[in-house]
Design a protein around this motif. Sequence first.
Motif, PDB file in Angstrom:
ATOM      1  N   ALA A 164       3.131 -86.805 -28.915  1.00  0.00           N
ATOM      2  CA  ALA A 164       3.459 -85.700 -28.002  1.00  0.00           C
ATOM      3  C   ALA A 164       4.125 -86.222 -26.736  1.00  0.00           C
ATOM      4  CB  ALA A 164       2.182 -84.935 -27.649  1.00  0.00           C
ATOM      5  N   ILE A 165       3.603 -87.303 -26.212  1.00  0.00           N
ATOM      6  CA  ILE A 165       4.198 -87.892 -25.009  1.00  0.00           C
ATOM      7  C   ILE A 165       5.599 -88.416 -25.309  1.00  0.00           C
ATOM      8  CG2 ILE A 165       4.008 -89.808 -23.367  1.00  0.00           C
ATOM      9  CD1 ILE A 165       0.941 -89.401 -23.555  1.00  0.00           C
ATOM     10  N   ALA A 166       5.749 -89.070 -26.444  1.00  0.00           N
ATOM     11  CA  ALA A 166       7.067 -89.599 -26.812  1.00  0.00           C
ATOM     12  C   ALA A 166       8.077 -88.469 -27.017  1.00  0.00           C
ATOM     13  CB  ALA A 166       6.952 -90.433 -28.088  1.00  0.00           C
ATOM     14  N   GLY A 167       7.632 -87.342 -27.517  1.00  0.00           N
ATOM     15  CA  GLY A 167       8.531 -86.211 -27.676  1.00  0.00           C
ATOM     16  C   GLY A 167       8.818 -85.509 -26.367  1.00  0.00           C
ATOM     17  N   LEU A 168       7.895 -85.574 -25.438  1.00  0.00           N
ATOM     18  CA  LEU A 168       8.065 -84.902 -24.153  1.00  0.00           C
ATOM     19  C   LEU A 168       9.029 -85.640 -23.232  1.00  0.00           C
ATOM     20  CD1 LEU A 168       7.023 -82.495 -22.541  1.00  0.00           C
ATOM     21  CD2 LEU A 168       5.171 -83.945 -21.704  1.00  0.00           C
ATOM     22  N   VAL A 169       9.110 -86.942 -23.337  1.00  0.00           N
ATOM     23  CA  VAL A 169       9.977 -87.744 -22.462  1.00  0.00           C
ATOM     24  C   VAL A 169      11.442 -87.316 -22.580  1.00  0.00           C
ATOM     25  CG1 VAL A 169      10.860 -90.073 -22.048  1.00  0.00           C
ATOM     26  CG2 VAL A 169       8.398 -89.690 -22.288  1.00  0.00           C
ATOM     27  N   PRO A 170      12.013 -87.234 -23.774  1.00  0.00           N
ATOM     28  CA  PRO A 170      13.424 -86.808 -23.848  1.00  0.00           C
ATOM     29  C   PRO A 170      13.650 -85.381 -23.329  1.00  0.00           C
ATOM     30  CG  PRO A 170      12.694 -87.664 -25.975  1.00  0.00           C
ATOM     31  CD  PRO A 170      11.523 -87.605 -25.082  1.00  0.00           C
ATOM     32  N   VAL A 171      12.669 -84.518 -23.522  1.00  0.00           N
ATOM     33  CA  VAL A 171      12.798 -83.146 -23.026  1.00  0.00           C
ATOM     34  C   VAL A 171      12.863 -83.149 -21.502  1.00  0.00           C
ATOM     35  CG1 VAL A 171      11.624 -80.918 -22.855  1.00  0.00           C
ATOM     36  CG2 VAL A 171      11.680 -82.137 -25.033  1.00  0.00           C
ATOM     37  N   ILE A 172      11.984 -83.899 -20.884  1.00  0.00           N
ATOM     38  CA  ILE A 172      11.976 -83.963 -19.421  1.00  0.00           C
ATOM     39  C   ILE A 172      13.271 -84.584 -18.899  1.00  0.00           C
ATOM     40  CG2 ILE A 172      10.847 -85.070 -17.444  1.00  0.00           C
ATOM     41  CD1 ILE A 172       8.196 -84.715 -18.962  1.00  0.00           C
ATOM     42  N   VAL A 173      13.728 -85.632 -19.552  1.00  0.00           N
ATOM     43  CA  VAL A 173      14.978 -86.268 -19.137  1.00  0.00           C
ATOM     44  C   VAL A 173      16.142 -85.281 -19.284  1.00  0.00           C
ATOM     45  CG1 VAL A 173      16.634 -88.088 -19.719  1.00  0.00           C
ATOM     46  CG2 VAL A 173      14.189 -88.609 -19.594  1.00  0.00           C
ATOM     47  N   THR A 174      16.177 -84.559 -20.376  1.00  0.00           N
ATOM     48  CA  THR A 174      17.254 -83.586 -20.606  1.00  0.00           C
ATOM     49  C   THR A 174      17.227 -82.480 -19.557  1.00  0.00           C
ATOM     50  OG1 THR A 174      17.153 -84.032 -22.969  1.00  0.00           O
ATOM     51  CG2 THR A 174      18.250 -82.005 -22.296  1.00  0.00           C
ATOM     52  N   ILE A 175      16.046 -81.964 -19.257  1.00  0.00           N
ATOM     53  CA  ILE A 175      15.923 -80.908 -18.238  1.00  0.00           C
ATOM     54  C   ILE A 175      16.341 -81.433 -16.883  1.00  0.00           C
ATOM     55  CG2 ILE A 175      14.248 -79.501 -16.966  1.00  0.00           C
ATOM     56  CD1 ILE A 175      12.736 -79.171 -19.630  1.00  0.00           C
ATOM     57  N   ALA A 176      15.929 -82.628 -16.547  1.00  0.00           N
ATOM     58  CA  ALA A 176      16.278 -83.210 -15.265  1.00  0.00           C
ATOM     59  C   ALA A 176      17.797 -83.427 -15.156  1.00  0.00           C
ATOM     60  CB  ALA A 176      15.542 -84.524 -15.061  1.00  0.00           C
ATOM     61  N   LEU A 177      18.416 -83.904 -16.217  1.00  0.00           N
ATOM     62  CA  LEU A 177      19.852 -84.146 -16.196  1.00  0.00           C
ATOM     63  C   LEU A 177      20.654 -82.838 -16.109  1.00  0.00           C
ATOM     64  CD1 LEU A 177      20.278 -87.075 -18.754  1.00  0.00           C
ATOM     65  CD2 LEU A 177      20.483 -87.165 -16.251  1.00  0.00           C
ATOM     66  N   THR A 178      20.198 -81.803 -16.795  1.00  0.00           N
ATOM     67  CA  THR A 178      20.929 -80.536 -16.755  1.00  0.00           C
ATOM     68  C   THR A 178      20.808 -79.863 -15.387  1.00  0.00           C
ATOM     69  OG1 THR A 178      19.041 -79.376 -17.728  1.00  0.00           O
ATOM     70  CG2 THR A 178      20.810 -80.083 -19.213  1.00  0.00           C
ATOM     71  N   LYS A 179      19.719 -80.055 -14.693  1.00  0.00           N
ATOM     72  CA  LYS A 179      19.559 -79.457 -13.360  1.00  0.00           C
ATOM     73  C   LYS A 179      20.407 -80.180 -12.321  1.00  0.00           C
ATOM     74  CE  LYS A 179      15.074 -77.275 -13.586  1.00  0.00           C
ATOM     75  NZ  LYS A 179      13.749 -77.175 -13.001  1.00  0.00           N
ATOM     76  N   TRP A 180      20.532 -81.497 -12.435  1.00  0.00           N
ATOM     77  CA  TRP A 180      21.242 -82.271 -11.432  1.00  0.00           C
ATOM     78  C   TRP A 180      22.720 -82.443 -11.736  1.00  0.00           C
ATOM     79  CZ3 TRP A 180      16.508 -85.737 -11.877  1.00  0.00           C
ATOM     80  CH2 TRP A 180      15.518 -85.316 -10.984  1.00  0.00           C
ATOM     81  N   LEU A 181      23.100 -82.157 -12.947  1.00  0.00           N
ATOM     82  CA  LEU A 181      24.529 -82.320 -13.274  1.00  0.00           C
ATOM     83  C   LEU A 181      25.255 -81.040 -13.272  1.00  0.00           C
ATOM     84  CD1 LEU A 181      24.428 -84.990 -16.103  1.00  0.00           C
ATOM     85  CD2 LEU A 181      25.012 -85.328 -13.723  1.00  0.00           C
TER      86      LEU A 181
END
Length: 74
Positions: free
Chosen positions: A57-74
């Motif tokens: 679950a943690i390993a699957g959550l990391v890419p989601v968080i990274v993707t959300i963070a990148l879409t908000k800042w880009l």
Amino acid sequence: MSKEETNGWSQHKMLVVHRLEAIEHDLESIEKRLGRMEKQMAVQASNARVVAGAIGAIAGLVPVIVTIALTKWL
């Protein structure tokens, strides 16, 4: 004298019965220990599954968080 008395069986009969009873007791003890070990292994397997699920679950959550963070800042 009976044949049983002449061949010595009557003298050794009690020793054989005693040893068989001791072996039976030892076998019961081994079976109890084996049962406890099987229970411990089942608990450890369950714990391993829970830990593996949490890591997944943690390993699957990391890419989601990274993707959300990148879409908000880009």
